[in-house]
Write an enzyme that holds these catalytic residues in place. Sequence first.
Site, PDB file in Angstrom:
ATOM      1  CB  SER A 140      -0.940   0.008   1.210  1.00 45.62           C
ATOM      2  OG  SER A 140      -0.199  -0.001   2.407  1.00 45.62           O
ATOM      3  CG  HIS A 186      -2.910  -0.392  -3.051  1.00 44.06           C
ATOM      4  ND1 HIS A 186      -3.177   0.942  -2.898  1.00 44.06           N
ATOM      5  CD2 HIS A 186      -3.352  -0.998  -1.910  1.00 44.06           C
ATOM      6  CE1 HIS A 186      -3.744   1.149  -1.730  1.00 44.06           C
ATOM      7  NE2 HIS A 186      -3.864  -0.008  -1.113  1.00 44.06           N
TER       8      HIS A 186
END
Length: 300
Positions: free
Chosen positions: A123, A144
Amino acid sequence: MSSEVSQGPLAIVGAGVMGTNITTLALGHGVPVVLVDVDEEVLAEARRTIGLKLRHGQLMGKFDAQRVLHPKTALTTTVSLADAAGAFAVIEAVTELAETKTKVLSEISQLVAPGTLTVSNTSCIPIDEMAEAVARPEDLVGVHFMNPAYMIEMVEVIRGPRSAEATMTAVTELLTTLGRRCLVVNDGPGFVINKVLHPMINTAAKLVQDGVASVEVVDGLMEGCLGHSTGPLATADLIGLDNLVDSLNVLFERTGDESCRPCDLMLGLVRDGHFGRKTGRGFYDYSNPSNSSNNVKVAS
């Protein structure tokens, strides 16, 4: 490099929230999985969780019933990373700590064949930073996934400076097989989503900490005035406050941006073991089944 699923299973390393979400996504789209973790008890719980998530995904119309694979026949769980060696692609989904991800990715790169698509589900941590530790940086790319990965169709793909064109083609093919849409961004701490989202969440938490507004008011204003489907503090509880603090630390350490320094309120919740939905309490209390919204404020 090819992402044809007929070459073998998809390997996923890490059986936490995101690892089980991505496993659910793969099984729901007909892709067998080898799920790796260091803890047999975690893997046993992951099997149960994946079964529940598969049923949830089917009830929500996210999977074609004709393609769904049953965990009993299509999911292999193992504590040996070597069992990922025959996979057509490997997705690393361990905790958002650079040293942990780097160690796992380095070990993966020593096991898989050259040209094997290697994905870090990250992330915030720059892909090129992790690429320093792998045998073939050209095989590494970032993806992500949003939480829950089997429900949210859009993903952020991060092209590292050394990610090969063949790697970018392979990750796009894999995500298409998994029913995902993707947008590609260039490398950098936090990429796009979390470079915007995480400082916003931190600021929202600091407003509560400073007594400017309550949790419900902050979230209500963002939802009612700006059209956010979920307020920033409820979103934080979904992400996991422990994961959020780790990501904010990554951003702060790499950018020096004070808006990324985790605020005391969030640090206190994490210190007390209140990580959000997964522990039953974060900014909100999720432990009372009689509460129809399942969303009672506890932080102040």
